[in-house]
Design an enzyme around this catalytic site. Structure first.
Site, short mmCIF file in Angstrom:
data_model
loop_
_atom_site.label_atom_id
_atom_site.label_comp_id
_atom_site.label_asym_id
_atom_site.label_seq_id
_atom_site.Cartn_x
_atom_site.Cartn_y
_atom_site.Cartn_z
N ASP A 5 0.87 -1.16 0.00
CA ASP A 5 0.00 0.00 0.00
C ASP A 5 0.92 1.23 0.00
O ASP A 5 2.10 1.12 0.35
CB ASP A 5 -0.88 -0.04 1.25
CG ASP A 5 -1.70 1.21 1.42
OD1 ASP A 5 -2.37 1.61 0.47
OD2 ASP A 5 -1.64 1.83 2.52
N ASP B 162 -0.08 5.08 0.89
CA ASP B 162 -0.30 6.07 1.96
C ASP B 162 -0.24 5.40 3.34
O ASP B 162 -1.05 4.52 3.63
CB ASP B 162 -1.68 6.73 1.78
CG ASP B 162 -1.78 7.51 0.46
OD1 ASP B 162 -0.84 8.23 0.13
OD2 ASP B 162 -2.83 7.39 -0.22
N THR C 242 1.80 9.98 3.99
CA THR C 242 0.75 10.84 3.44
C THR C 242 -0.60 10.66 4.13
O THR C 242 -1.50 11.47 3.93
CB THR C 242 0.58 10.57 1.94
OG1 THR C 242 0.68 9.16 1.77
CG2 THR C 242 1.64 11.26 1.12
N LYS D 224 -10.94 19.22 -1.45
CA LYS D 224 -10.03 18.45 -0.56
C LYS D 224 -8.79 18.02 -1.33
O LYS D 224 -7.66 18.10 -0.85
CB LYS D 224 -10.77 17.23 0.01
CG LYS D 224 -9.93 16.33 0.91
CD LYS D 224 -9.28 15.17 0.18
CE LYS D 224 -8.35 14.38 1.06
NZ LYS D 224 -7.72 13.26 0.37
N SER E 236 -2.54 0.60 -4.49
CA SER E 236 -3.07 1.76 -3.75
C SER E 236 -4.42 2.20 -4.30
O SER E 236 -4.68 2.08 -5.49
CB SER E 236 -2.07 2.92 -3.89
OG SER E 236 -2.64 4.12 -3.42
N ALA E 237 -5.23 2.78 -3.40
CA ALA E 237 -6.52 3.34 -3.82
C ALA E 237 -6.37 4.75 -4.38
O ALA E 237 -7.31 5.32 -4.93
CB ALA E 237 -7.47 3.38 -2.62
N SER E 238 -5.17 5.31 -4.25
CA SER E 238 -5.00 6.73 -4.57
C SER E 238 -4.86 7.02 -6.06
O SER E 238 -4.18 6.29 -6.78
CB SER E 238 -3.75 7.26 -3.86
OG SER E 238 -3.52 8.60 -4.25
N LYS F 154 -10.96 -0.87 -1.82
CA LYS F 154 -10.74 -1.76 -0.67
C LYS F 154 -11.91 -1.55 0.29
O LYS F 154 -12.35 -0.42 0.42
CB LYS F 154 -9.42 -1.42 0.04
CG LYS F 154 -8.17 -1.58 -0.83
CD LYS F 154 -6.94 -0.98 -0.14
CE LYS F 154 -5.74 -0.96 -1.07
NZ LYS F 154 -4.56 -0.28 -0.51
N ASP G 207 -1.65 -0.42 6.06
CA ASP G 207 -1.91 0.29 7.32
C ASP G 207 -3.41 0.47 7.57
O ASP G 207 -3.79 1.07 8.58
CB ASP G 207 -1.24 1.68 7.32
CG ASP G 207 -1.94 2.65 6.39
OD1 ASP G 207 -2.33 2.24 5.28
OD2 ASP G 207 -2.10 3.83 6.77
C1 BG6 Z 1 -5.70 5.72 0.04
C2 BG6 Z 1 -5.80 6.50 1.32
O1 BG6 Z 1 -4.40 5.27 -0.15
O2 BG6 Z 1 -6.07 6.53 -1.07
C3 BG6 Z 1 -7.17 7.10 1.48
O3 BG6 Z 1 -5.53 5.63 2.41
C4 BG6 Z 1 -7.51 7.94 0.24
O4 BG6 Z 1 -7.19 7.90 2.64
C5 BG6 Z 1 -7.38 7.07 -1.00
O5 BG6 Z 1 -8.83 8.45 0.33
C6 BG6 Z 1 -7.67 7.87 -2.28
O6 BG6 Z 1 -6.65 8.81 -2.46
P1 BG6 Z 1 -6.67 10.02 -3.48
O7 BG6 Z 1 -5.23 10.48 -3.46
O8 BG6 Z 1 -7.07 9.44 -4.81
O9 BG6 Z 1 -7.64 11.02 -2.98
MG MG Z 2 -2.71 3.22 3.48
#
Ligand code: BG6
Ligand code: MG
Length: 218
Positions: free
Chosen positions: A8, A10, A16, A75, A113-115, A144, A169
């Protein structure tokens, strides 16, 4: 035998998680309420849109889909402002070393990662070359605790899920790893991250041999 490590981003590779928290808190405060650190745990690992829905529920606030899009965008602007200034110094202790050890012994590496901002972070920290495969919020459709992100990593690496080890985490991420049929190391507090094969405070001083011992009997 573990053949791939899936990380993962973040809160595991970089700190982050704290920037996400600050930006969401600022948004909630602008809307006239606050949320607790325990509530924040539930935001880890889940998508931006789903995080906003939860926060609005906690505040008892209703917004139209168009307004939600604007709020999530606001945000994200604050968040991107923070991560755009990141340096390699913000890599969490031990993360880069473990990635390098994996490379040395032929364990494949992936980011799961979800980001949607993973690209900026990997570029700012110089970590991109250490990953064989990247799967992030731009390529997955289910957040997730759905296992999709980790199953995509395994498929792209060409390695069976049973031979993958996840580093996570988030409560949602540990559930995703379990649902994918993978081993999972929780990074953080063992009282929070129940369900992991083992929980470590961080990756500092971690070795491949230690990881094997930790998960051998689970
Ligand atoms: C995850 C974080 O890695 O990514 C979450 O743990 C976050 O808190 C998610 O909401 C999405 O991230 P982003 O950067 O696309 O807003
Ligand atoms: Mg994380």
């Amino acid at each position: 035998m573990i053949q791939a490590y899936i990380f993962d981003l973040d809160g595991v590779i970089v700190d982050t998680a704290v920037y996400h928290y600050r930006a969401w808190k600022r948004l909630a405060n602008e809307l006239g309420f606050d949320f607790t650190e325990a509530q924040n745990e539930a935001l880890k690992g889940i998508s931006r849109a789903r995080s906003l829905q939860l926060i609005l529920e906690w505040g008892g606030v209703q917004r139209t889909p168009a307004e939600q899009k604007e709020l999530a965008g606001r945000k994200n602007e604050w968040y991107v402002e923070m991560i755009s200034r990141m340096t390699p110094d913000e890599i969490l202790p031990g993360a880069k070393e473990l990635l390098a050890q994996a490379k040395d012994v032929g364990i494949r590496t992936a980011l799961g990662s979800a980001s949607k901002n993973a690209g900026i972070i990997l570029e700012r920290t110089g970590l991109l070359p250490l990953f064989d495969v990247i799967v992030d919020g731009n390529t997955v459709s289910a957040s997730k605790p759905d296992p999709e992100v980790f199953l995509q990593c395994a498929a792209k690496l060409g390695i069976a899920p049973a031979h993958c080890m996840i580093f996570e985490d988030a409560i949602a991420g540990i559930a995703a790893a379990r649902a994918a049929g993978m081993k999972v190391i929780g990074i953080g507090d063992a009282a929070v991250l129940t369900g992991a094969d083992a929980v470590l405070p961080g990756l500092q001083d971690m070795t491949i041999a230690k990881l094997q011992t930790l998960t051998a009997n689970s």
